[in-house]
Write a protein that holds these residues in place. Sequence first.
Motif, mmCIF file in Angstrom:
data_model
loop_
_atom_site.group_PDB
_atom_site.id
_atom_site.type_symbol
_atom_site.label_atom_id
_atom_site.label_comp_id
_atom_site.label_asym_id
_atom_site.label_seq_id
_atom_site.Cartn_x
_atom_site.Cartn_y
_atom_site.Cartn_z
ATOM 1 N N SER A 20 -1.102 -22.473 65.122
ATOM 2 C CA SER A 20 -2.161 -23.071 65.946
ATOM 3 C C SER A 20 -2.496 -24.513 65.600
ATOM 4 O O SER A 20 -3.244 -25.148 66.353
ATOM 5 C CB SER A 20 -3.454 -22.240 65.812
ATOM 6 N N ASN A 21 -1.963 -25.041 64.501
ATOM 7 C CA ASN A 21 -2.497 -26.312 64.003
ATOM 8 C C ASN A 21 -1.452 -27.362 63.661
ATOM 9 O O ASN A 21 -1.697 -28.254 62.846
ATOM 10 C CB ASN A 21 -3.365 -26.044 62.766
ATOM 11 N N ASP A 59 3.724 -23.548 68.911
ATOM 12 C CA ASP A 59 2.808 -24.569 68.420
ATOM 13 C C ASP A 59 3.542 -25.829 67.970
ATOM 14 O O ASP A 59 2.949 -26.919 67.929
ATOM 15 C CB ASP A 59 1.994 -23.983 67.261
ATOM 16 N N SER A 72 2.402 -24.741 60.331
ATOM 17 C CA SER A 72 1.156 -24.057 60.669
ATOM 18 C C SER A 72 1.115 -22.685 59.995
ATOM 19 O O SER A 72 0.758 -22.575 58.832
ATOM 20 C CB SER A 72 1.005 -23.946 62.185
ATOM 21 N N ASN A 86 -0.607 -29.810 65.412
ATOM 22 C CA ASN A 86 -1.048 -31.131 65.878
ATOM 23 C C ASN A 86 -1.765 -31.924 64.791
ATOM 24 O O ASN A 86 -1.849 -33.155 64.860
ATOM 25 C CB ASN A 86 -1.935 -31.004 67.115
ATOM 26 N N ALA A 87 -2.257 -31.245 63.754
ATOM 27 C CA ALA A 87 -2.952 -31.938 62.661
ATOM 28 C C ALA A 87 -2.042 -32.902 61.908
ATOM 29 O O ALA A 87 -2.506 -33.860 61.278
ATOM 30 C CB ALA A 87 -3.534 -30.913 61.682
ATOM 31 N N GLY A 130 -3.798 -29.427 73.021
ATOM 32 C CA GLY A 130 -4.235 -29.996 71.750
ATOM 33 C C GLY A 130 -3.780 -31.418 71.522
ATOM 34 O O GLY A 130 -4.208 -32.053 70.541
ATOM 35 N N ARG A 164 -2.849 -20.664 57.531
ATOM 36 C CA ARG A 164 -1.883 -21.758 57.545
ATOM 37 C C ARG A 164 -1.125 -21.769 56.222
ATOM 38 O O ARG A 164 -1.494 -21.079 55.265
ATOM 39 C CB ARG A 164 -2.590 -23.097 57.775
ATOM 40 N N ILE A 217 -3.613 -29.945 55.449
ATOM 41 C CA ILE A 217 -2.946 -30.924 56.320
ATOM 42 C C ILE A 217 -2.076 -31.854 55.483
ATOM 43 O O ILE A 217 -0.919 -32.120 55.824
ATOM 44 C CB ILE A 217 -3.978 -31.724 57.131
ATOM 45 N N THR A 244 -0.396 -25.110 73.723
ATOM 46 C CA THR A 244 -0.330 -26.123 72.663
ATOM 47 C C THR A 244 -0.537 -27.528 73.209
ATOM 48 O O THR A 244 -1.149 -28.383 72.538
ATOM 49 C CB THR A 244 1.028 -26.045 71.945
#
Length: 336
Positions: A89-90, A115, A21, A92-93, A218, A59, A63, A215
């Motif tokens: 924050s991301n 995260d 992330s 989970n992508a 998500g 980031r 992805i 987190t």
Amino acid sequence: MDVILPKPLKAGDTIGFFSPSSPATAFAPTRFMRAKAYLEQQGFVLKAGQLTGCSDHYRSGTIAERVSELNTLIRDPSIRCIMSTIGGSNSNALLPYIDYEALKRDPKIIIGYSDVTALLLGIYAKTGLITFYGPALVASMGELPPLVDETFASFRDLLCAERQQSFTYSVPAQWSEEMIDWEKQTAPKSTHDNRWEFLGTGTVSGRIIGGNLNTMTGIWGSEFMPEVREGDILLLEDSLKGIETVERSFCHLKLCGVFDRVSAIILGKHELFNHRGTGRTPLAVLQEVLNDQEMPILNGFDSCHTHPMLVTPLGVKADIDFDAETVSLRGPWLEQ
């Protein structure tokens, strides 16, 4: 699903690091190089993920680029541990695109926090591989002594010892949540005397599951969120949140019936909690949400955003003795 255990680490093993992330290796190069040198001094070989030094604003990359970095490390037979550089924050992508079959064929220690909770829980849910809520390379191993030494001691004790069937945690004497510019820090952080609160009686046993509270929202309701089972011990921690956000997150768990299933809660320290002038703590918020529901709580556990950070295996059974005030793992969490 059968539980899968990774092999213990030993001197000379390779630790691969990745940035799922936030681009910490780009925005904190001094701390990154200090962290890398620290682990190398402990006898490990460090192997950089392909996004090291890269930044796509908020980031490290797209992805596709981020999951390619992780899968490359997963498929590399020389790598025995995969450590995140930081959270963000991301993460989970990445979950729909991870090579879970490769991890089943060649289980590795997967470690990180914040995260990265999404990846730790998602990998555990899809493969049965025990994952580890613990230090991240830049954020944790880039800290200065003595706090980094205590973090590494937990990493060593939990992940580098063979034939471990049990482990009892010790309360670190000091802890810190001081915020210092990573690129300008030249002295150890100021610390506070440490204590854990054991709010309950008797001994509670159960599987540890959880991680970063914010987190988990998500991945909630997806195939990547492990089912919270009857009798589980729920690990919860968060960082830099306001009291209104924490109340909402605790209420989400309440509404989902989670507190009706778990046998106890381990509440980690909340780094720089903003009580919005109320003077109230995350523990007080949790107790209000529980609304007199009986729930044993261990408050202030040091597996969180503060320093030092203790390693916590997810998916492993633990005992919390509220009378003796001890927390113990009942393994194994590594291949014997």
